[in-house]
Design an enzyme around this catalytic site. Sequence first.
Site, PDB file in Angstrom:
ATOM      1  N   SER A 188      39.337  42.762  39.050  1.00 30.33           N
ATOM      2  CA  SER A 188      39.478  41.595  38.180  1.00 30.33           C
ATOM      3  C   SER A 188      40.959  41.205  38.055  1.00 30.33           C
ATOM      4  O   SER A 188      41.620  41.017  39.083  1.00 30.33           O
ATOM      5  CB  SER A 188      38.813  41.904  36.834  1.00 30.33           C
ATOM      6  OG  SER A 188      38.536  40.730  36.135  1.00 30.33           O
ATOM      7  N   ASP A 284      28.451  36.857  40.056  1.00 30.08           N
ATOM      8  CA  ASP A 284      29.730  36.703  39.353  1.00 30.08           C
ATOM      9  C   ASP A 284      30.326  35.334  39.662  1.00 30.08           C
ATOM     10  O   ASP A 284      30.446  34.959  40.835  1.00 30.08           O
ATOM     11  CB  ASP A 284      30.680  37.819  39.808  1.00 30.08           C
ATOM     12  CG  ASP A 284      32.024  37.789  39.092  1.00 30.08           C
ATOM     13  OD1 ASP A 284      32.201  36.960  38.177  1.00 30.08           O
ATOM     14  OD2 ASP A 284      32.898  38.596  39.466  1.00 30.08           O
ATOM     15  N   HIS A 316      30.081  40.673  37.470  1.00 27.92           N
ATOM     16  CA  HIS A 316      31.500  41.007  37.507  1.00 27.92           C
ATOM     17  C   HIS A 316      31.707  42.516  37.283  1.00 27.92           C
ATOM     18  O   HIS A 316      31.159  43.081  36.347  1.00 27.92           O
ATOM     19  CB  HIS A 316      32.220  40.201  36.429  1.00 27.92           C
ATOM     20  CG  HIS A 316      33.700  40.210  36.544  1.00 27.92           C
ATOM     21  ND1 HIS A 316      34.368  39.739  37.653  1.00 27.92           N
ATOM     22  CD2 HIS A 316      34.655  40.629  35.684  1.00 27.92           C
ATOM     23  CE1 HIS A 316      35.666  39.873  37.465  1.00 27.92           C
ATOM     24  NE2 HIS A 316      35.866  40.411  36.289  1.00 27.92           N
TER      25      HIS A 316
END
Length: 341
Positions: A188, A284, A316
Site C-alpha cells: 500500500s 481492490d 486490498h
Amino acid sequence: MSGKNSSVFFLLSTYTLHLLLTTSFAANSDNEILYDIYPFIRVYRNGTIQRFIGQGFLPASTDPRTGVQSKDVSIAKDLNVSARIYLPKNAHPGHKIPLLIYYHGGGFFTESAFSPTYHNHMNSLVAKANIVAVSVNYRLAPEHPLPIAYQDSWLALKWVFHHSSGKGGQPWLTKYADFRRVYLGGDSAGGNIAHNMAIRVGLLVSDPDIKVKGMFLNCPGFWGKRRVGNESADSNRVKLSEAIWLHAYPNITGLDDPLVNPGMDPGLKTLGCRRVLVYVGGNDGLRFRGWYYMQVLKRSGWDGIVKVVEVKGEGHVFNLNNPTTPKAIAMLKALASFINQ
Ligand SMILES: *[C@@H]1O[C@H](CO)[C@@H](O)[C@H](O)[C@H]1NC(C)=O
Ligand SMILES: *[C@@H]1O[C@H](CO)[C@@H](O)[C@H](O)[C@H]1NC(C)=O
Ligand SMILES: *[C@@H]1O[C@H](CO)[C@@H](O)[C@H](O)[C@H]1NC(C)=O
Ligand SMILES: *[C@@H]1O[C@H](CO)[C@@H](O)[C@H](O)[C@H]1NC(C)=O
C-alpha cells in the site's frame, strides 16, 4: 488492521469521506472535525488526531511459531526513526542470506513496524524465505507530512547499506546479510515508498558491494490525475485517494507528482533493480495502478522484468488482513521464492 472486522478492505468498501465545512453547525467549535479519512484518521480542529487502525504494539521477540528473532534499533534518535530487524532460526555466520528492507502500509497515516499485522507478517516471511529483514519505522502524517516519510525511509536505507563493508553496529546485518542480494518490499503506502526508494537507489547508489536485485509491491499506493482502468466507476476510491494525498502531502505539486504517479517520472528507466513483482487484489480499487505500473515501467525502457499477479476475489492487502487463508499462504510462498531466485 488486525482481525476480520477491522480489515482495511472491509473498511474501505464502506468508506465515506466526511468533509464538514466551516459553515456547518459545528463551526468554530473546538470539537469540529477538520477532515476524516476513514479508516485511517480523523482530525479535529482542536488538534486531536484519532487513528482507527494500526495502533497495536508487539515487542521484539523470539517468535515461538517460527523461531524468528527480532530486535529494535534506533536509526536517528532525534528524528525518532527506527527499525525492527529480523533473523531467521538457524542463521549462521559464514552463510550469508538475502536481505529485505520492508516499508509498512497504512495510508502514510497509521501503522508501524511494531504493530501485530507487520510483526506477524515479517516473522512469517523471514521464516519462509530464510532472509534477514529490516522493517522500517518512518514518521507518519499528518504530524509529519510527506516528504518526511520518504526522507526517513531513505535515511534508514542508507543506514542499512552502511553495514555492507562490515562497518556499522548491527551484527545481524554485518554477519548474516548478503548485500549483493538485497530486496525492497512494501504494501500500500509502503509499496509507494519502496518504489521511490528504488528510484533513489538507481540514481544514487553506485557501491559495487551493494546490489538491489528486486522489489515486491503489494497493492502499491500509486495514483494520478488521469483515471486508469475502471477507476472512474469507483467514486469512493477516487475520493479516498485524493483525500489521502491532499492531507498526507499538503505541499504536493499535484496528483501527477512523480512520487505519486510513476508514469510521470522521467527517472523510471533507471529504477535501481532488475526484477519487480507486483501483487494486486481483484476487488481492490487500487488494482489498476498495479497494472499501470507494469505498463509504464516497460514503456520507460527500463532493463528488467516486471510481473503482476492479480488475486481474484480478494481486496486490498488481503494477505495481511487474513494471513492464514490458502491464497495468503500461496502469496507468502511466492514472495519467498521471488527473494530466493
Ligand atoms: C477535541 O475534540 C474531540 C471531539 O469532541 C475530543 O474527543 C477531544 O478530547 C478534544 N481534544 C482536546 C485536546 O480538547
Ligand atoms: C517515536 O516512535 C514510536 C514508535 O512509532 C512512538 O510510539 C513514539 O510515540 C514516538 N515518539 C515521539 C516522541 O514521537
Ligand atoms: C467497471 O465498473 C462497472 C461499474 O461498477 C462494472 O459494471 C464493470 O463490470 C467494471 N468493469 C471492469 C472491467 O472491472
Ligand atoms: C510547504 O512549503 C513551504 C515552502 O517551501 C514551507 O515553508 C512549508 O513548511 C511546507 N509545508 C509543509 C507542511 O511541508
